[in-house]
Design a protein around this motif. Structure first.
Motif, short mmCIF file in Angstrom:
data_model
loop_
_atom_site.label_atom_id
_atom_site.label_comp_id
_atom_site.label_asym_id
_atom_site.label_seq_id
_atom_site.Cartn_x
_atom_site.Cartn_y
_atom_site.Cartn_z
N LEU A 186 3.76 -24.93 -73.82
CA LEU A 186 4.13 -25.00 -75.23
C LEU A 186 3.64 -26.30 -75.86
O LEU A 186 3.16 -26.30 -77.01
CB LEU A 186 5.64 -24.89 -75.39
CG LEU A 186 6.25 -23.52 -75.07
CD1 LEU A 186 7.77 -23.58 -75.15
CD2 LEU A 186 5.71 -22.44 -76.01
N ALA A 187 3.74 -27.41 -75.14
CA ALA A 187 3.33 -28.70 -75.69
C ALA A 187 1.83 -28.78 -75.93
O ALA A 187 1.38 -29.47 -76.86
CB ALA A 187 3.77 -29.83 -74.76
N LEU A 188 1.05 -28.07 -75.13
CA LEU A 188 -0.41 -28.18 -75.21
C LEU A 188 -1.09 -27.03 -75.96
O LEU A 188 -2.27 -27.14 -76.30
CB LEU A 188 -1.00 -28.24 -73.79
CG LEU A 188 -0.61 -29.47 -72.96
CD1 LEU A 188 -1.20 -29.36 -71.56
CD2 LEU A 188 -1.07 -30.76 -73.62
N SER A 189 -0.37 -25.96 -76.22
CA SER A 189 -1.02 -24.77 -76.80
C SER A 189 -0.87 -24.64 -78.30
O SER A 189 -1.59 -23.86 -78.93
CB SER A 189 -0.48 -23.51 -76.11
OG SER A 189 -0.78 -23.54 -74.73
N GLY A 190 0.05 -25.37 -78.93
CA GLY A 190 0.18 -25.36 -80.37
C GLY A 190 0.38 -23.97 -80.95
O GLY A 190 1.15 -23.16 -80.43
N LEU B 164 19.26 -31.26 -71.83
CA LEU B 164 18.87 -31.65 -73.19
C LEU B 164 17.51 -31.05 -73.55
O LEU B 164 17.31 -30.56 -74.67
CB LEU B 164 18.82 -33.18 -73.31
CG LEU B 164 20.14 -33.90 -73.56
CD1 LEU B 164 19.92 -35.42 -73.55
CD2 LEU B 164 20.77 -33.46 -74.87
N GLY B 165 16.57 -31.11 -72.60
CA GLY B 165 15.24 -30.54 -72.86
C GLY B 165 15.30 -29.05 -73.12
O GLY B 165 14.68 -28.54 -74.07
N ALA B 166 16.05 -28.34 -72.30
CA ALA B 166 16.19 -26.89 -72.50
C ALA B 166 16.89 -26.60 -73.83
O ALA B 166 16.51 -25.67 -74.55
CB ALA B 166 16.98 -26.28 -71.35
N GLY B 167 17.89 -27.40 -74.16
CA GLY B 167 18.61 -27.22 -75.42
C GLY B 167 17.72 -27.43 -76.63
O GLY B 167 17.81 -26.70 -77.62
N ALA C 155 9.64 -31.36 -73.61
CA ALA C 155 8.75 -31.37 -72.44
C ALA C 155 8.95 -32.64 -71.62
O ALA C 155 9.06 -32.59 -70.39
CB ALA C 155 7.29 -31.25 -72.88
N ALA C 156 9.02 -33.78 -72.31
CA ALA C 156 9.20 -35.06 -71.61
C ALA C 156 10.53 -35.07 -70.85
O ALA C 156 10.58 -35.51 -69.68
CB ALA C 156 9.15 -36.22 -72.61
N LEU C 157 11.59 -34.59 -71.47
CA LEU C 157 12.90 -34.58 -70.84
C LEU C 157 12.93 -33.67 -69.61
O LEU C 157 13.44 -34.05 -68.55
CB LEU C 157 13.97 -34.14 -71.84
CG LEU C 157 14.30 -35.12 -72.95
CD1 LEU C 157 15.18 -34.46 -74.01
CD2 LEU C 157 15.00 -36.36 -72.39
N VAL C 158 12.37 -32.48 -69.75
CA VAL C 158 12.37 -31.53 -68.63
C VAL C 158 11.52 -32.05 -67.47
O VAL C 158 11.93 -31.98 -66.30
CB VAL C 158 11.86 -30.15 -69.08
CG1 VAL C 158 11.62 -29.24 -67.88
CG2 VAL C 158 12.86 -29.50 -70.03
N ILE D 90 10.69 -35.21 -66.70
CA ILE D 90 11.36 -36.34 -66.04
C ILE D 90 12.55 -35.86 -65.23
O ILE D 90 12.77 -36.30 -64.10
CB ILE D 90 11.81 -37.39 -67.09
CG1 ILE D 90 10.58 -38.01 -67.76
CG2 ILE D 90 12.65 -38.48 -66.43
CD1 ILE D 90 10.93 -38.91 -68.94
N GLY D 91 13.32 -34.93 -65.79
CA GLY D 91 14.48 -34.41 -65.09
C GLY D 91 14.12 -33.72 -63.79
O GLY D 91 14.76 -33.93 -62.75
N GLN D 92 13.07 -32.91 -63.80
CA GLN D 92 12.66 -32.21 -62.58
C GLN D 92 12.07 -33.18 -61.56
O GLN D 92 12.25 -32.98 -60.34
CB GLN D 92 11.64 -31.11 -62.92
CG GLN D 92 12.20 -29.95 -63.75
CD GLN D 92 13.22 -29.11 -62.99
OE1 GLN D 92 13.57 -29.38 -61.85
NE2 GLN D 92 13.72 -28.07 -63.66
N ILE D 93 11.39 -34.21 -62.01
CA ILE D 93 10.87 -35.22 -61.07
C ILE D 93 12.03 -35.94 -60.39
O ILE D 93 12.01 -36.17 -59.17
CB ILE D 93 9.97 -36.24 -61.80
CG1 ILE D 93 8.67 -35.56 -62.24
CG2 ILE D 93 9.67 -37.44 -60.91
CD1 ILE D 93 7.77 -36.45 -63.09
N LEU D 94 13.06 -36.30 -61.17
CA LEU D 94 14.24 -36.94 -60.58
C LEU D 94 14.91 -36.02 -59.57
O LEU D 94 15.35 -36.46 -58.50
CB LEU D 94 15.24 -37.33 -61.68
CG LEU D 94 14.81 -38.47 -62.61
CD1 LEU D 94 15.85 -38.66 -63.71
CD2 LEU D 94 14.63 -39.76 -61.83
N GLY D 95 14.98 -34.72 -59.90
CA GLY D 95 15.57 -33.76 -58.99
C GLY D 95 14.80 -33.65 -57.69
O GLY D 95 15.38 -33.55 -56.60
#
Length: 292
Positions: A158-162, A225-228, A266-269, A271-276
């Motif tokens: 979504l972030a890259l496809s506009g 937060l990212g999903a929300g 996108a940034a939140l998701v 970072i969150g998955q990397i932390l996980g």
């Protein structure tokens, strides 16, 4: 950082797989869409993941010995499926960059790469599920890896496809929401099982989890937060309806705000998955009972 190569391998590869899955979905909704940035990014992530896996092996050439054991070795299957997925994804990226007219080939190869990749996620999960680490011997590992692939792939796509992704934006956002809800439910069951286990190694893993409560909280806060944020525009769609000049004045700011929201989500998701994933490897305590 310890296990950095494993984190890079799994996160980059699963992100690439998820991105290709949504590229394939996007092409089913938008036949003329090229999704060039998303496809090139997926190829880059797949290459980085593949290289990271070789670094983790220590002796990359030794991995060649396992290639002949496809029928009995999960590692062999992972190597084969990862290589095939990476090859198909890189080929798709090269075609959209060098030969944009070859839409038929890309339209056929992208879904194939996505299917191979999704099978690879199952294989990756199986490797850890069958390892001698009690903290990984739970069905939630499969959910965690698939949820990461879906959520990472959707936000990158979504972030890259506009505007190319307009027709699939609602479906992709909904997929992230569902993936995160299932991920939360699975991890609750996982924590309960780990907490009631009498295995010594499992108890040590639980102690490590408790010591990383801050990282754990940040992980879930960012992912939720990212999903929300992705789901929020879906609920606000009806509020964008205006009349005449008011609609014209509101159009540009609304599009800009929506784009910013997707980037932030996108940034939140990510970072969150990397932390996980950092937590996933940090709690690795091998069961030594019966081993000499």
């Amino acid at each position: 950082m310890e296990n950095l190569s494993l984190i890079l391998f799994s996160i980059c590869l699963q992100g690439a797989i998820g991105t290709m899955a949504f590229v394939a979905l996007g092409k089913s909704f938008n036949k003329e869409g090229q999704f060039k940035p998303a496809m090139v990014t997926a190829a880059g992530l797949a290459i980085v993941g593949l290289l990271a896996s070789l670094l983790h092996l220590g002796r990359p050439l030794a991995a060649l010995n396992s290639l002949a054991h496809f029928g009995t070795s999960w590692l062999s299957r992972e190597i084969w499926f990862t290589a095939v997925f990476t090859g198909l994804t890189v080929l798709c990226a090269l075609l959209v960059l060098i030969k944009p007219a070859a839409k038929g080939a890309v339209n056929a190869l992208a879904p194939l790469a996505a299917v191979i990749g999704l099978i690879d996620v199952y294989i990756m999960s199986s490797i850890y599920n069958y390892a001698s680490v009690p903290a990984w011997q739970h069905g939630s590992i499969f959910v965690e890896f698939y949820a990461a692939a879906i959520s990472l792939g959707a936000v990158i796509f979504l972030a890259l496809s506009g505007k190319e992704a307009d027709k699939v934006k609602k479906a992709a956002s909904l997929a992230v929401g569902i993936a995160v809800v299932v991920q939360v439910a699975a991890m609750v069951a996982y924590y309960i099982q780990l907490g009631t286990s009498e295995n010594l190694a499992a108890g040590q893993s639980l102690a490590l989890l408790n010591s990383m409560s801050g990282v754990m909280t940040t992980k879930w806060l960012f992912i939720l937060l990212g999903a929300g944020l992705l789901m929020f525009p879906m609920g606000k769609g009806s509020m964008k309806i205006s009349v005449g000049q008011a609609a014209a004045q509101m159009a540009a700011p609304t599009e800009g705000t929506a784009g910013t929201t997707v980037y932030l989500a996108a940034a939140l998701v990510v970072i969150g998955q990397i932390l996980g994933r950092y937590i996933f490897y940090a709690v690795m305590i091998v069961n030594t009972v019966g081993l000499s």
